[in-house]
Design an enzyme around this catalytic site. Sequence first.
Site, PDB file in Angstrom:
ATOM      1  N   SER A  80     -38.749 -11.357 -12.684  1.00 48.86           N
ATOM      2  CA  SER A  80     -37.849 -12.144 -11.476  1.00 48.86           C
ATOM      3  C   SER A  80     -36.352 -11.894 -11.386  1.00 48.86           C
ATOM      4  O   SER A  80     -35.408 -12.475 -10.149  1.00 48.86           O
ATOM      5  CB  SER A  80     -38.026 -13.038 -11.493  1.00 48.86           C
ATOM      6  N   THR A 212     -38.192 -33.824  32.626  1.00 46.67           N
ATOM      7  CA  THR A 212     -39.765 -33.899  31.942  1.00 46.67           C
ATOM      8  C   THR A 212     -39.786 -32.243  32.861  1.00 46.67           C
ATOM      9  O   THR A 212     -40.008 -32.566  33.342  1.00 46.67           O
ATOM     10  CB  THR A 212     -39.472 -35.417  32.591  1.00 46.67           C
ATOM     11  N   SER A 334     -29.001  -3.949  27.813  1.00 44.78           N
ATOM     12  CA  SER A 334     -30.367  -3.646  27.992  1.00 44.78           C
ATOM     13  C   SER A 334     -30.224  -1.703  27.402  1.00 44.78           C
ATOM     14  O   SER A 334     -29.068  -1.305  28.338  1.00 44.78           O
ATOM     15  CB  SER A 334     -30.910  -3.283  29.319  1.00 44.78           C
ATOM     16  N   LYS A 340     -28.128  -6.062  33.178  1.00 45.89           N
ATOM     17  CA  LYS A 340     -28.747  -6.717  32.203  1.00 45.89           C
ATOM     18  C   LYS A 340     -27.679  -7.206  31.450  1.00 45.89           C
ATOM     19  O   LYS A 340     -27.378  -6.779  30.609  1.00 45.89           O
ATOM     20  CB  LYS A 340     -30.051  -6.704  31.346  1.00 45.89           C
ATOM     21  N   ASN A 342     -28.855 -10.505  27.938  1.00 46.39           N
ATOM     22  CA  ASN A 342     -29.661 -11.084  27.308  1.00 46.39           C
ATOM     23  C   ASN A 342     -28.781 -12.092  26.212  1.00 46.39           C
ATOM     24  O   ASN A 342     -27.992 -12.391  25.635  1.00 46.39           O
ATOM     25  CB  ASN A 342     -29.845 -10.137  26.934  1.00 46.39           C
ATOM     26  N   GLU A 347     -31.585 -16.473  21.455  1.00 49.03           N
ATOM     27  CA  GLU A 347     -33.271 -15.939  21.327  1.00 49.03           C
ATOM     28  C   GLU A 347     -33.872 -15.480  20.170  1.00 49.03           C
ATOM     29  O   GLU A 347     -34.593 -16.081  19.444  1.00 49.03           O
ATOM     30  CB  GLU A 347     -33.168 -14.669  21.950  1.00 49.03           C
ATOM     31  N   TYR A 374     -46.622 -25.982 -15.837  1.00 51.21           N
ATOM     32  CA  TYR A 374     -45.498 -25.142 -15.466  1.00 51.21           C
ATOM     33  C   TYR A 374     -46.621 -24.195 -15.446  1.00 51.21           C
ATOM     34  O   TYR A 374     -47.414 -23.952 -16.633  1.00 51.21           O
ATOM     35  CB  TYR A 374     -44.656 -24.595 -16.725  1.00 51.21           C
ATOM     36  N   GLN A 379     -43.037 -18.839 -10.386  1.00 50.18           N
ATOM     37  CA  GLN A 379     -41.972 -18.136 -10.256  1.00 50.18           C
ATOM     38  C   GLN A 379     -41.783 -17.809  -8.786  1.00 50.18           C
ATOM     39  O   GLN A 379     -40.510 -16.820  -8.294  1.00 50.18           O
ATOM     40  CB  GLN A 379     -42.403 -16.934 -10.615  1.00 50.18           C
TER      41      GLN A 379
END
Length: 515
Positions: A80, A212, A334, A340, A342, A347, A374, A379
């Site tokens: 690990s 709403t 773009s 464009k 963006n 996002e 354990y 891990q």
Amino acid sequence: MGSVGDAVAVASGAHMVKMADPTVARSTPRRVTCAGGSISGLDGTLGMADSSSSSPATNKLWGGRFAAGPAAIMERINASIGFDKTLYRQDIAGSKAHCTMLVKQGIIPAADGAAILEGLDRVLQEIEAGQFEFRVDREDIHMNVEARLAELIGPSAGRLHTARSRNDQVATDFRLWLRDAIDQLDLDLKALQAALIARAEEHSGTILPGMTHLQAAQPVTLGHHLLAYVEMLGRDRGRFTDARKRLNENPLGSAALAGTPYPIDRDLTSQLLGFDRPTANSLDAVSDRDFALEFLAGASILGMHLSRLAEEIVLWCSDRFRFIRLSDAFSTGSSIMPQKRNPDAAELVRAKVGRTLGNFTALMMVMKGLPLAYSKDMQDDKEPVFEAVETLSLSLAAMTGMIGDMQVQGAAMQQATLGGFLTATDLADYLVMQLGVPFREAHHITGRAVALAEARGVRLDELDLSDFQTLHAGIRQDVHSVLTVEGSAGARQSFGGTAPDRVAAAVAQAKARFL
């Protein structure tokens, strides 16, 4: 020699240590450079042990029970260190506290304790200087540190692991790391709240359509709208604060699962490491990951809040709204459409909640069927938390930047309030408050007024008094004063309402509560 006070020096913000490179597991070189040092012993294949070697050597970490070392594939799946090296600060701090306690209790000689503390300081320096070699054959951060300690100070290093296990050691490290991460995230959340409050104060009287069902509903002020997110983030901070309180118990001294026969002082290590108290049950202490799950649950809710705010930014930047504009710092273009612009930062923040919620689900599935105590499954507890913290840190920074950067287009917001009959409820309220009409009847009369205005292609406030009086004879000329969006917003004087003076008061209260 490191002092007792040094033992508690778990650096704040340690979650900022770089995550393990996700490509490490696929890397072909035998030695891979990574954050805080290098990882050696990785083989690019998933094959068996090196055919050029003779029978594997005895594994020095596991002791005499095993006559041979692990196969290559076992070493790969078992190690690990590629990710838990992130815990190096906490691991060393925990070891220093443990060593200090062992000396004080007379469990190990003072001379050995002094050598261990000095050696641990040298290990820390090596890691932070990028000079430490993290080795896969040493499995994890605990054994990498201990093995290097033995190289530096000799046999005295073998006394450090007295009265503890890697089970309680990793539980301690993980709690310390997450505690630091929560503290840093709280600061990040506070910074975003401060940005929102500043913009709310600036726009306490700027009016836009309240929605709403994503349909225009009633006029609200932009300041009121932004303060709604301040409240959400306040609850997020509260959840993390609560989680921090529950995780701030010390597992160290629980050993593998049953405690230890040595006369240890768990209150001392708790004090040295800043824990409120020792954990009460050794079985629970080494197998509990509720603190990580609770954090990830709170992180998922926070991610959802950020996603909602990000969605509004995306909508408000669009040609259909044009309520705000983001500068080039938070926009992209773009590759094919030169016109464009963006809002990619928003996002991307909007998308991140899926990963955070996935991290929660992943760890829940790891834990759901584990008997006490354990198991190696655990891990896999750290990577979901590490990723969630990294994701939230980046998302909060991006969102704070966008809130400060956005250019509010007040004229476009005002123009948008002219459609959708946003003041229809104000007409119903007028009938109730001024003429004593029951609300349900007032609602019906207002519906007829909306139908009439819609048929004529005009706004409610553009109907003549005579038109209103055909619907209810008691309506007077003052009806027009309640049908403006300014009048509508200004009338919402109830506590927590959108009236500009209420928003100004709410800004002051939010500063006192959160900043």
